[in-house]
Write an enzyme that holds these catalytic residues in place. Structure first.
Site, PDB file in Angstrom:
ATOM      1  N   ALA A   1     100.137  38.684   4.144  1.00 14.35           N
ATOM      2  CA  ALA A   1     101.330  38.297   4.906  1.00 14.35           C
ATOM      3  C   ALA A   1     102.000  39.520   5.522  1.00 14.35           C
ATOM      4  O   ALA A   1     102.458  39.470   6.674  1.00 14.35           O
ATOM      5  CB  ALA A   1     102.305  37.550   3.998  1.00 14.35           C
TER       6      ALA A   1
ATOM      7  N   ASN B   1      93.330  53.969   1.571  1.00 12.01           N
ATOM      8  CA  ASN B   1      94.121  55.132   1.180  1.00 12.01           C
ATOM      9  C   ASN B   1      93.226  55.997   0.288  1.00 12.01           C
ATOM     10  O   ASN B   1      92.052  55.675   0.061  1.00 12.01           O
ATOM     11  CB  ASN B   1      95.456  54.729   0.531  1.00 12.01           C
ATOM     12  CG  ASN B   1      95.269  54.013  -0.800  1.00 12.01           C
ATOM     13  OD1 ASN B   1      94.201  54.070  -1.411  1.00 12.01           O
ATOM     14  ND2 ASN B   1      96.307  53.336  -1.258  1.00 12.01           N
TER      15      ASN B   1
ATOM     16  N   LEU C   1      96.773  58.988   4.291  1.00 13.52           N
ATOM     17  CA  LEU C   1      97.069  60.051   3.315  1.00 13.52           C
ATOM     18  C   LEU C   1      98.555  60.098   2.979  1.00 13.52           C
ATOM     19  O   LEU C   1      99.094  61.174   2.719  1.00 13.52           O
ATOM     20  CB  LEU C   1      96.634  61.403   3.892  1.00 13.52           C
ATOM     21  CG  LEU C   1      95.183  61.534   4.385  1.00 13.52           C
ATOM     22  CD1 LEU C   1      94.986  62.858   5.108  1.00 13.52           C
ATOM     23  CD2 LEU C   1      94.220  61.424   3.215  1.00 13.52           C
ATOM     24  N   GLY C   2      99.239  58.954   3.028  1.00 13.14           N
ATOM     25  CA  GLY C   2     100.671  58.933   2.730  1.00 13.14           C
ATOM     26  C   GLY C   2     101.425  59.856   3.666  1.00 13.14           C
ATOM     27  O   GLY C   2     101.208  59.848   4.883  1.00 13.14           O
TER      28      GLY C   2
ATOM     29  N   GLY D   1      99.754  61.811   6.559  1.00 11.14           N
ATOM     30  CA  GLY D   1      99.244  61.201   7.793  1.00 11.14           C
ATOM     31  C   GLY D   1      97.963  60.433   7.611  1.00 11.14           C
ATOM     32  O   GLY D   1      97.813  59.667   6.664  1.00 11.14           O
TER      33      GLY D   1
ATOM     34  N   THR E   1     106.763  51.299   0.016  1.00 14.35           N
ATOM     35  CA  THR E   1     106.035  50.027  -0.109  1.00 14.35           C
ATOM     36  C   THR E   1     105.813  49.422   1.279  1.00 14.35           C
ATOM     37  O   THR E   1     106.746  49.320   2.073  1.00 14.35           O
ATOM     38  CB  THR E   1     106.844  49.014  -0.958  1.00 14.35           C
ATOM     39  OG1 THR E   1     107.420  49.696  -2.053  1.00 14.35           O
ATOM     40  CG2 THR E   1     105.962  47.888  -1.457  1.00 14.35           C
TER      41      THR E   1
ATOM     42  N   ASP F   1     100.324  48.574   4.900  1.00 15.99           N
ATOM     43  CA  ASP F   1     100.212  47.295   5.614  1.00 15.99           C
ATOM     44  C   ASP F   1     100.732  47.421   7.045  1.00 15.99           C
ATOM     45  O   ASP F   1     100.178  46.850   7.979  1.00 15.99           O
ATOM     46  CB  ASP F   1     100.983  46.193   4.875  1.00 15.99           C
ATOM     47  CG  ASP F   1     100.375  45.911   3.515  1.00 15.99           C
ATOM     48  OD1 ASP F   1      99.173  46.171   3.344  1.00 15.99           O
ATOM     49  OD2 ASP F   1     101.106  45.444   2.621  1.00 15.99           O
TER      50      ASP F   1
ATOM     51  N   THR G   1     108.563  52.373   8.558  1.00 19.10           N
ATOM     52  CA  THR G   1     108.675  51.492   7.388  1.00 19.10           C
ATOM     53  C   THR G   1     109.170  52.251   6.159  1.00 19.10           C
ATOM     54  O   THR G   1     110.004  51.730   5.415  1.00 19.10           O
ATOM     55  CB  THR G   1     107.310  50.822   7.110  1.00 19.10           C
ATOM     56  OG1 THR G   1     107.012  49.955   8.198  1.00 19.10           O
ATOM     57  CG2 THR G   1     107.322  50.015   5.833  1.00 19.10           C
TER      58      THR G   1
ATOM     59  N   GLY H   1     112.872  47.486   1.294  1.00 14.09           N
ATOM     60  CA  GLY H   1     112.248  46.183   1.511  1.00 14.09           C
ATOM     61  C   GLY H   1     110.812  46.345   1.985  1.00 14.09           C
ATOM     62  O   GLY H   1     110.327  47.473   2.164  1.00 14.09           O
TER      63      GLY H   1
HETATM   64  P1  ATP Z   1     101.400  51.274   0.381  1.00 18.41           P
HETATM   65  O1  ATP Z   1     100.450  50.749  -0.670  1.00 18.41           O
HETATM   66  O2  ATP Z   1     102.597  51.973  -0.169  1.00 18.41           O
HETATM   67  O3  ATP Z   1     101.739  50.278   1.417  1.00 18.41           O
HETATM   68  P2  ATP Z   1      99.146  52.906   1.068  1.00 18.41           P
HETATM   69  O4  ATP Z   1      98.919  53.661  -0.190  1.00 18.41           O
HETATM   70  O5  ATP Z   1      98.189  51.812   1.412  1.00 18.41           O
HETATM   71  O6  ATP Z   1     100.628  52.410   1.185  1.00 18.41           O
HETATM   72  P3  ATP Z   1      99.629  55.389   2.437  1.00 18.41           P
HETATM   73  O7  ATP Z   1      98.467  56.263   2.678  1.00 18.41           O
HETATM   74  O8  ATP Z   1     100.579  55.765   1.370  1.00 18.41           O
HETATM   75  O9  ATP Z   1      99.092  53.904   2.311  1.00 18.41           O
HETATM   76  O10 ATP Z   1     100.503  55.263   3.785  1.00 18.41           O
HETATM   77  C1  ATP Z   1      99.998  54.637   4.945  1.00 18.41           C
HETATM   78  C2  ATP Z   1     100.535  55.365   6.159  1.00 18.41           C
HETATM   79  O11 ATP Z   1     101.964  55.283   6.153  1.00 18.41           O
HETATM   80  C3  ATP Z   1     100.229  56.848   6.215  1.00 18.41           C
HETATM   81  O12 ATP Z   1      98.958  57.113   6.754  1.00 18.41           O
HETATM   82  C4  ATP Z   1     101.363  57.333   7.104  1.00 18.41           C
HETATM   83  O13 ATP Z   1     101.069  57.005   8.445  1.00 18.41           O
HETATM   84  C5  ATP Z   1     102.533  56.463   6.651  1.00 18.41           C
HETATM   85  N1  ATP Z   1     103.304  57.092   5.559  1.00 18.41           N
HETATM   86  C6  ATP Z   1     103.241  56.807   4.238  1.00 18.41           C
HETATM   87  N2  ATP Z   1     104.089  57.585   3.528  1.00 18.41           N
HETATM   88  C7  ATP Z   1     104.709  58.378   4.420  1.00 18.41           C
HETATM   89  C8  ATP Z   1     105.698  59.406   4.327  1.00 18.41           C
HETATM   90  N3  ATP Z   1     106.223  59.782   3.140  1.00 18.41           N
HETATM   91  N4  ATP Z   1     106.092  60.013   5.459  1.00 18.41           N
HETATM   92  C9  ATP Z   1     105.587  59.682   6.663  1.00 18.41           C
HETATM   93  N5  ATP Z   1     104.636  58.707   6.816  1.00 18.41           N
HETATM   94  C10 ATP Z   1     104.207  58.066   5.725  1.00 18.41           C
END
Ligand code: ATP
Length: 326
Positions: free
Chosen positions: A44, A196, A235-236, A239, A264, A268, A305, A310
């Site tokens: 969703a 990720n 990569l959180g 990037g 969170t 997505d 996001t 939220g």
């Molecule tokens: P989640 O499970 O929390 O939804 P995820 O672990 O699947 O996320 P991440 O790699 O943490 O995915 O984040 C996805 C994308 O979100 C990253 O590639 C980046 O573009 C953006 N992002 C995540 N955290 C940050 C941050 N602290 N600052 C800037 N961009 C972020």
């Protein structure tokens, strides 16, 4: 010309979100800073991200650049009705959301640690796990241009849909979360793989999790070995890495420097923004500079996001994310 159709087949969950100064130790009770409920589930969330990021805030659903449809299952309860209504209010088609009598809707208990913005999640799939291969005799008619799948519904259902998609030559984006090892032939149906770091380690059977480029080489080799053309490793805060294995091109997009409120749903948002922007552009994936822009756009959308609390409510609309890097 008919608009592209993106169909998301996956989970719908009610998120029960607590924010806390730190994660409690075993046996410890902590008083939370706040509690909230929200609509979620990776399926969703990604549907809402596709829908929002393909149209301006406040515009009519008809103005969206693509049609976004959700297929999934909820229980015959209040949570289920709210989950469906939320999708409708975001312009997502819900004809494919089944109400499973005798099941409870899916629930995710989320703990957000305030200082880091990091989350820990416990998921009860409930009705999501009642979505069986027998619910899919065939793919929807008309066929979607892209199917997006995650792993919060039964693996047997995901594998069945992958087989149907391959038979009908429908493009698939797989976000294997929560991570699980899939049979090799499953990847033959996948054109876009978004993972990720943890998911990259698990699906390739690599134990190391690291930002070291030397060790990333090993991850990447194994990911490339899966035979998927477009590979995106998020990569959180660091990037994303994008690989076009056919053109043998790699792109590293640095994370946006932002103040994190709650991460969170970042992944997505990234998936929905990438899929929606590719579909709406009509340019497909053959042109590397174009895909580069799409990946950078998704990176900026996901960064929006994380700056908001939220999950679905934190996902930005099309006009809230700039098209070009600043
Ligand atoms: P989640 O499970 O929390 O939804 P995820 O672990 O699947 O996320 P991440 O790699 O943490 O995915 O984040 C996805 C994308 O979100 C990253 O590639 C980046 O573009 C953006 N992002 C995540 N955290 C940050 C941050 N602290 N600052 C800037 N961009 C972020």
């Amino acid at each position: 010309m008919a608009k592209p159709i993106i169909t998301i087949i996956g989970s719908l969950n009610t998120d029960l979100i607590t924010r806390t100064t730190r994660i409690p130790a075993a046996g410890e009770t902590l008083i939370t800073s706040s509690y909230d409920t929200g609509c979620g589930g990776k399926g969703a969330n990604q549907a809402v991200a596709c829908a929002r990021l393909s149209r301006k805030k406040g515009s009519a659903a008809e103005e969206a650049g693509c049609a976004v449809n959700m297929i999934g299952a909820v229980g015959d309860d209040m949570f289920g009705r709210d989950l469906i209504n939320e999708l409708v209010s975001n312009g997502v088609g819900v004809d494919g959301v089944r109400v499973k009598g005798g099941e409870k809707s899916g629930v995710a208990v989320i703990i957000v640690e305030e200082e880091s913005g990091e989350n820990r999640i416990l998921m009860s799939p409930n009705a999501n796990y009642a979505l069986k291969p027998s619910d899919f005799e065939s793919l929807p008619d008309p066929l979607p241009d892209l199917i997006i799948l995650q792993l919060e519904i039964p693996l047997s259902t995901v594998l069945h849909i992958l087989a149907l998609a391959r038979e009908k030559d429908v493009e698939v984006l797989l976000n294997p979360a929560p991570a699980a090892q899939l049979p090799r032939e499953a990847y033959l149906a996948v054109q876009h793989l978004v993972v990720n770091e943890t998911e990259a380690s698990i699906i390739t059977g690599t134990t190391t999790q690291t930002h070291s480029w030397a060790l990333w080489g090993e991850h990447m080799e194994r990911l490339i070995g899966l035979g998927v053309r477009h590979i995106l490793v998020t990569l959180g805060a660091e990037g994303v890495i994008y690989l076009d294995t056919e053109l043998q091109r790699v792109l590293r997009v640095l994370g946006e420097e932002v103040a994190v409120v709650d991460s969170t749903g970042a992944g997505d948002t990234f998936v929905g923004a990438y899929a929606g922007a590719l579909a709406v552009s009509g340019k497909g994936c053959r042109d590397f500079p174009h895909v580069m822009h799409v990946v950078a756009f998704a990176n900026r959308a996901a960064a929006k996001t994380v700056q908001r609390g939220g999950v679905q409510s934190a996902i930005p609309w099309r006009d809230e994310v700039s098209l070009e890097s600043t």
